[in-house]
Design an enzyme around this catalytic site. Sequence first.
Site, PDB file in Angstrom:
ATOM      1  N   LYS A  53     -15.518  -8.025   3.658  1.00 31.62           N
ATOM      2  CA  LYS A  53     -14.719  -8.988   4.395  1.00 31.62           C
ATOM      3  C   LYS A  53     -14.534  -8.382   5.786  1.00 31.62           C
ATOM      4  CE  LYS A  53     -11.473  -7.292   0.954  1.00 31.62           C
ATOM      5  NZ  LYS A  53     -10.309  -7.281   0.208  1.00 31.62           N
ATOM      6  N   HIS A 102       0.839  -1.209   0.000  1.00 28.66           N
ATOM      7  CA  HIS A 102       0.000   0.000   0.000  1.00 28.66           C
ATOM      8  C   HIS A 102       0.876   1.264   0.000  1.00 28.66           C
ATOM      9  CE1 HIS A 102      -3.137  -2.617   2.235  1.00 28.66           C
ATOM     10  NE2 HIS A 102      -3.624  -2.381   1.040  1.00 28.66           N
ATOM     11  N   SER A 155      -2.944  -7.730   2.419  1.00 33.61           N
ATOM     12  CA  SER A 155      -3.280  -7.746   3.847  1.00 33.61           C
ATOM     13  C   SER A 155      -3.748  -9.141   4.260  1.00 33.61           C
ATOM     14  CB  SER A 155      -4.365  -6.722   4.147  1.00 33.61           C
ATOM     15  OG  SER A 155      -3.897  -5.428   3.892  1.00 33.61           O
ATOM     16  N   ARG A 183      -1.174  -5.837  -8.712  1.00 29.26           N
ATOM     17  CA  ARG A 183      -0.047  -6.712  -8.360  1.00 29.26           C
ATOM     18  C   ARG A 183       0.148  -7.781  -9.426  1.00 29.26           C
ATOM     19  NH1 ARG A 183      -2.641  -7.551  -2.603  1.00 29.26           N
ATOM     20  NH2 ARG A 183      -4.271  -7.892  -4.119  1.00 29.26           N
TER      21      ARG A 183
HETATM   22  O1  PNS Z   1      -8.536  -2.875  -0.167  1.00 34.27           O
HETATM   23  P1  PNS Z   1      -9.698  -3.478  -0.914  1.00 34.27           P
HETATM   24  O2  PNS Z   1     -10.512  -4.349   0.031  1.00 34.27           O
HETATM   25  O3  PNS Z   1      -9.273  -4.195  -2.151  1.00 34.27           O
HETATM   26  O4  PNS Z   1     -10.648  -2.239  -1.368  1.00 34.27           O
HETATM   27  C1  PNS Z   1     -11.859  -2.463  -2.029  1.00 34.27           C
HETATM   28  C2  PNS Z   1     -12.677  -1.162  -2.104  1.00 34.27           C
HETATM   29  C3  PNS Z   1     -12.844  -0.555  -0.737  1.00 34.27           C
HETATM   30  C4  PNS Z   1     -11.969  -0.178  -2.993  1.00 34.27           C
HETATM   31  C5  PNS Z   1     -14.068  -1.533  -2.740  1.00 34.27           C
HETATM   32  O5  PNS Z   1     -14.628  -2.610  -2.059  1.00 34.27           O
HETATM   33  C6  PNS Z   1     -15.039  -0.362  -2.724  1.00 34.27           C
HETATM   34  O6  PNS Z   1     -14.879   0.571  -3.477  1.00 34.27           O
HETATM   35  N1  PNS Z   1     -16.024  -0.415  -1.802  1.00 34.27           N
HETATM   36  C7  PNS Z   1     -16.959   0.668  -1.550  1.00 34.27           C
HETATM   37  C8  PNS Z   1     -18.346   0.385  -2.087  1.00 34.27           C
HETATM   38  C9  PNS Z   1     -18.417   0.670  -3.570  1.00 34.27           C
HETATM   39  O7  PNS Z   1     -18.210   1.774  -4.038  1.00 34.27           O
HETATM   40  N2  PNS Z   1     -18.718  -0.386  -4.323  1.00 34.27           N
HETATM   41  C10 PNS Z   1     -18.811  -0.314  -5.759  1.00 34.27           C
HETATM   42  C11 PNS Z   1     -17.440  -0.488  -6.380  1.00 34.27           C
HETATM   43  S1  PNS Z   1     -17.690  -1.230  -7.905  1.00 34.27           S
END
Ligand code: PNS
Length: 163
Positions: free
Chosen positions: A43, A19, A130, A92
């Site tokens: 999650k 990150h 993570s 990644r």
């Molecule tokens: O670190 P992560 O878990 O890969 O992050 C995922 C994240 C937080 C970017 C994604 O789950 C997200 O944007 N969640 C917020 C809800 C949202 O906007 N959902 C629609 C995205 S298509």
Amino acid sequence: MGERIALYPGSFDPVTRGHLDILERACLVFDRVVVGVLGNPSKSPLFTTEERVDLIRRSIADAPQVEVDTFDGLTVDFAQRVGAIAIVRGLRVTSDFENEFQMTLMNRRLNPDVHTIFLMTSFSNVFISSSIIKEVFRLGGAIDDAVPPASAEALRRKFAQGD
Ligand code: PNS
């Protein structure tokens, strides 16, 4: 033209060197980067929102360009609230691509004014996530070279408490 702001959203449970690598790269491209910590990721997180924010803040002590904030709801809505022109995501390995591609297209459909930009981690961070860090730590493996000291310390404390 005004300040170019990017939103770097994620769960950050906990923040890793991967990150921080992406964040550093984002700072080279944008004037300001808002790290958006999702309050309730699907999650269920090991660390509370406050702990995740605190770990990021302690790991970027000297970064005036960076702000850390929490959000709930849609990432594109938060991006708009903070004035971001782009969402930054790290890539990644190929397995990231499908999910990221889907999220990007959905976010674009939700708000075509917010672009998504992908940055690649350095090779040494390619296998860090993570989730894998938590699993390796839980099973007694070494994780210190994959996370900042604050996250390593927090993992030790969390598991010592038996959480
Ligand atoms: O670190 P992560 O878990 O890969 O992050 C995922 C994240 C937080 C970017 C994604 O789950 C997200 O944007 N969640 C917020 C809800 C949202 O906007 N959902 C629609 C995205 S298509």
